[in-house]
Design an enzyme around this catalytic site. Structure first.
Site, PDB file in Angstrom:
ATOM      1  N   GLY A   1     -25.615  12.094  12.576  1.00 22.52           N
ATOM      2  CA  GLY A   1     -24.212  12.358  12.326  1.00 22.52           C
ATOM      3  C   GLY A   1     -23.417  11.061  12.320  1.00 22.52           C
ATOM      4  O   GLY A   1     -23.899  10.002  12.720  1.00 22.52           O
TER       5      GLY A   1
ATOM      6  N   ILE B   1     -20.669   4.869   9.489  1.00 21.85           N
ATOM      7  CA  ILE B   1     -21.481   3.656   9.376  1.00 21.85           C
ATOM      8  C   ILE B   1     -21.410   2.842  10.658  1.00 21.85           C
ATOM      9  O   ILE B   1     -20.367   2.788  11.325  1.00 21.85           O
ATOM     10  CB  ILE B   1     -21.027   2.797   8.176  1.00 21.85           C
ATOM     11  CG1 ILE B   1     -22.013   1.642   7.919  1.00 21.85           C
ATOM     12  CG2 ILE B   1     -19.612   2.272   8.363  1.00 21.85           C
ATOM     13  CD1 ILE B   1     -21.797   0.940   6.590  1.00 21.85           C
ATOM     14  N   THR B   2     -22.526   2.223  11.021  1.00 21.81           N
ATOM     15  CA  THR B   2     -22.549   1.314  12.156  1.00 21.81           C
ATOM     16  C   THR B   2     -23.548   0.197  11.884  1.00 21.81           C
ATOM     17  O   THR B   2     -24.236   0.184  10.854  1.00 21.81           O
ATOM     18  CB  THR B   2     -22.879   2.043  13.469  1.00 21.81           C
ATOM     19  OG1 THR B   2     -22.559   1.180  14.575  1.00 21.81           O
ATOM     20  CG2 THR B   2     -24.343   2.444  13.539  1.00 21.81           C
ATOM     21  N   TYR B   3     -23.603  -0.745  12.806  1.00 24.22           N
ATOM     22  CA  TYR B   3     -24.498  -1.896  12.692  1.00 24.22           C
ATOM     23  C   TYR B   3     -25.411  -1.941  13.897  1.00 24.22           C
ATOM     24  O   TYR B   3     -24.974  -1.699  15.024  1.00 24.22           O
ATOM     25  CB  TYR B   3     -23.687  -3.190  12.606  1.00 24.22           C
ATOM     26  CG  TYR B   3     -24.525  -4.446  12.750  1.00 24.22           C
ATOM     27  CD1 TYR B   3     -25.351  -4.868  11.715  1.00 24.22           C
ATOM     28  CD2 TYR B   3     -24.490  -5.200  13.920  1.00 24.22           C
ATOM     29  CE1 TYR B   3     -26.135  -6.010  11.849  1.00 24.22           C
ATOM     30  CE2 TYR B   3     -25.257  -6.342  14.065  1.00 24.22           C
ATOM     31  CZ  TYR B   3     -26.081  -6.736  13.017  1.00 24.22           C
ATOM     32  OH  TYR B   3     -26.860  -7.875  13.157  1.00 24.22           O
ATOM     33  N   HIS B   4     -26.688  -2.234  13.654  1.00 27.35           N
ATOM     34  CA  HIS B   4     -27.639  -2.519  14.726  1.00 27.35           C
ATOM     35  C   HIS B   4     -28.198  -3.922  14.496  1.00 27.35           C
ATOM     36  O   HIS B   4     -28.430  -4.321  13.351  1.00 27.35           O
ATOM     37  CB  HIS B   4     -28.798  -1.525  14.731  1.00 27.35           C
ATOM     38  CG  HIS B   4     -28.389  -0.100  14.947  1.00 27.35           C
ATOM     39  ND1 HIS B   4     -27.586   0.298  15.984  1.00 27.35           N
ATOM     40  CD2 HIS B   4     -28.679   1.030  14.251  1.00 27.35           C
ATOM     41  CE1 HIS B   4     -27.402   1.607  15.929  1.00 27.35           C
ATOM     42  NE2 HIS B   4     -28.053   2.073  14.881  1.00 27.35           N
TER      43      HIS B   4
ATOM     44  N   ALA C   1     -21.845   3.003  20.413  1.00 24.18           N
ATOM     45  CA  ALA C   1     -21.767   4.018  19.356  1.00 24.18           C
ATOM     46  C   ALA C   1     -22.766   5.134  19.631  1.00 24.18           C
ATOM     47  O   ALA C   1     -23.826   4.896  20.215  1.00 24.18           O
ATOM     48  CB  ALA C   1     -22.046   3.378  18.000  1.00 24.18           C
TER      49      ALA C   1
ATOM     50  N   LEU D   1     -27.892   6.475  21.140  1.00 22.91           N
ATOM     51  CA  LEU D   1     -26.733   5.623  21.392  1.00 22.91           C
ATOM     52  C   LEU D   1     -27.113   4.152  21.320  1.00 22.91           C
ATOM     53  O   LEU D   1     -28.275   3.786  21.490  1.00 22.91           O
ATOM     54  CB  LEU D   1     -26.122   5.962  22.753  1.00 22.91           C
ATOM     55  CG  LEU D   1     -27.010   5.784  23.984  1.00 22.91           C
ATOM     56  CD1 LEU D   1     -26.832   4.404  24.607  1.00 22.91           C
ATOM     57  CD2 LEU D   1     -26.696   6.867  25.015  1.00 22.91           C
TER      58      LEU D   1
ATOM     59  N   CYS E   1     -17.811   3.013  12.269  1.00 20.63           N
ATOM     60  CA  CYS E   1     -17.720   4.458  12.479  1.00 20.63           C
ATOM     61  C   CYS E   1     -16.626   5.098  11.623  1.00 20.63           C
ATOM     62  O   CYS E   1     -16.108   6.170  11.943  1.00 20.63           O
ATOM     63  CB  CYS E   1     -17.521   4.783  13.948  1.00 20.63           C
ATOM     64  SG  CYS E   1     -18.823   4.086  14.988  1.00 20.63           S
TER      65      CYS E   1
END
Length: 216
Positions: A68, A71-74, A149, A163, A180
């Site tokens: 769900g 967008i995010t960054y790892h 996040a 998370l 996000c």
């Protein structure tokens, strides 16, 4: 509950595939697992992810996944905890589960001397006090910056994904996205909050809190 560390700087796609395979193959008796990993740089868009929130990939890999969220960054310096939990067996509903994951992060931050908080409904994750004028952490700041996040997927009552907590990382890639889905959302890490902590130490803190909370 089993806790596993994955190889450092693991690529995202194989780990995502492994999570799906684990979830599909598990039975009613399969123990829950927590997978801890520090990923190689990657942007991930959730199922509802809108491409306009990717402003400038800058050569970083982009993956559309089934969690769900937007967008995010790892990347290096961030600990990701994938929580492979049987929610049906635990009697947990999705909203309750997300709130409990947030509580675990907030408790972990408190243990490290950092006040964490939820932001608002519809914006899952954990935030810390922020002073936009100084563009930095301020325990008395009137704004909030994101430090962790959340994103999950439920299949047949079983959860995967989890998370991500920013520990000691290059935060510049967050400028290439609307984190996000929120334009101009500030992001910080533990180092920015004055906490000297390695990714490994942060992962152990999280794993202990997750295990203690969900194995009560």
């Amino acid at each position: 509950m089993h806790v596993r560390w994955l190889p450092r700087h693991a690529a995202y796609l194989p780990v995502w595939q492994a999570m799906r395979e684990f979830t599909e193959a598990r039975t009613a008796d399969t123990p829950d697992e927590i997978w801890l990993v520090e990923h190689a740089p990657v942007y991930t868009l959730g199922q509802a992810g809108r491409p306009e929130h990717l402003l400038n990939a800058g050569g970083i890999e982009v993956v559309h996944c089934d969690r769900g969220g937007q967008i995010t960054y790892h990347g290096p310096g961030q600990i990701v905890a994938y929580c492979l939990f049987d929610l049906r067996r635990r009697g947990l509903f999705v909203k309750e589960y997300v709130e409990q994951l947030e509580s675990v992060v907030i408790d972990t931050l408190a243990q490290l001397g950092v006040p964490g908080a939820r932001r608002k409904a519809g914006a899952p994750g954990v935030y810390v006090p922020y002073d936009p004028q100084r563009a930095g952490y301020d325990p008395h700041g009137g704004d909030l910056a994101k430090i962790a996040a959340l994103g999950i997927k439920i299949r047949n009552g079983r959860a995967y994904h989890g998370l991500a907590l920013n520990v000691d990382m290059d935060l510049a890639p967050f400028l290439g996205i609307n984190p996000c889905g929120y334009e101009g959302l500030a992001t910080l890490d533990l180092r920015s909050c004055g906490v000297a902590c390695s990714v490994g130490e942060a992962g152990e803190h999280l794993a202990r809190r997750l295990t203690a909370h969900f194995d009560r």
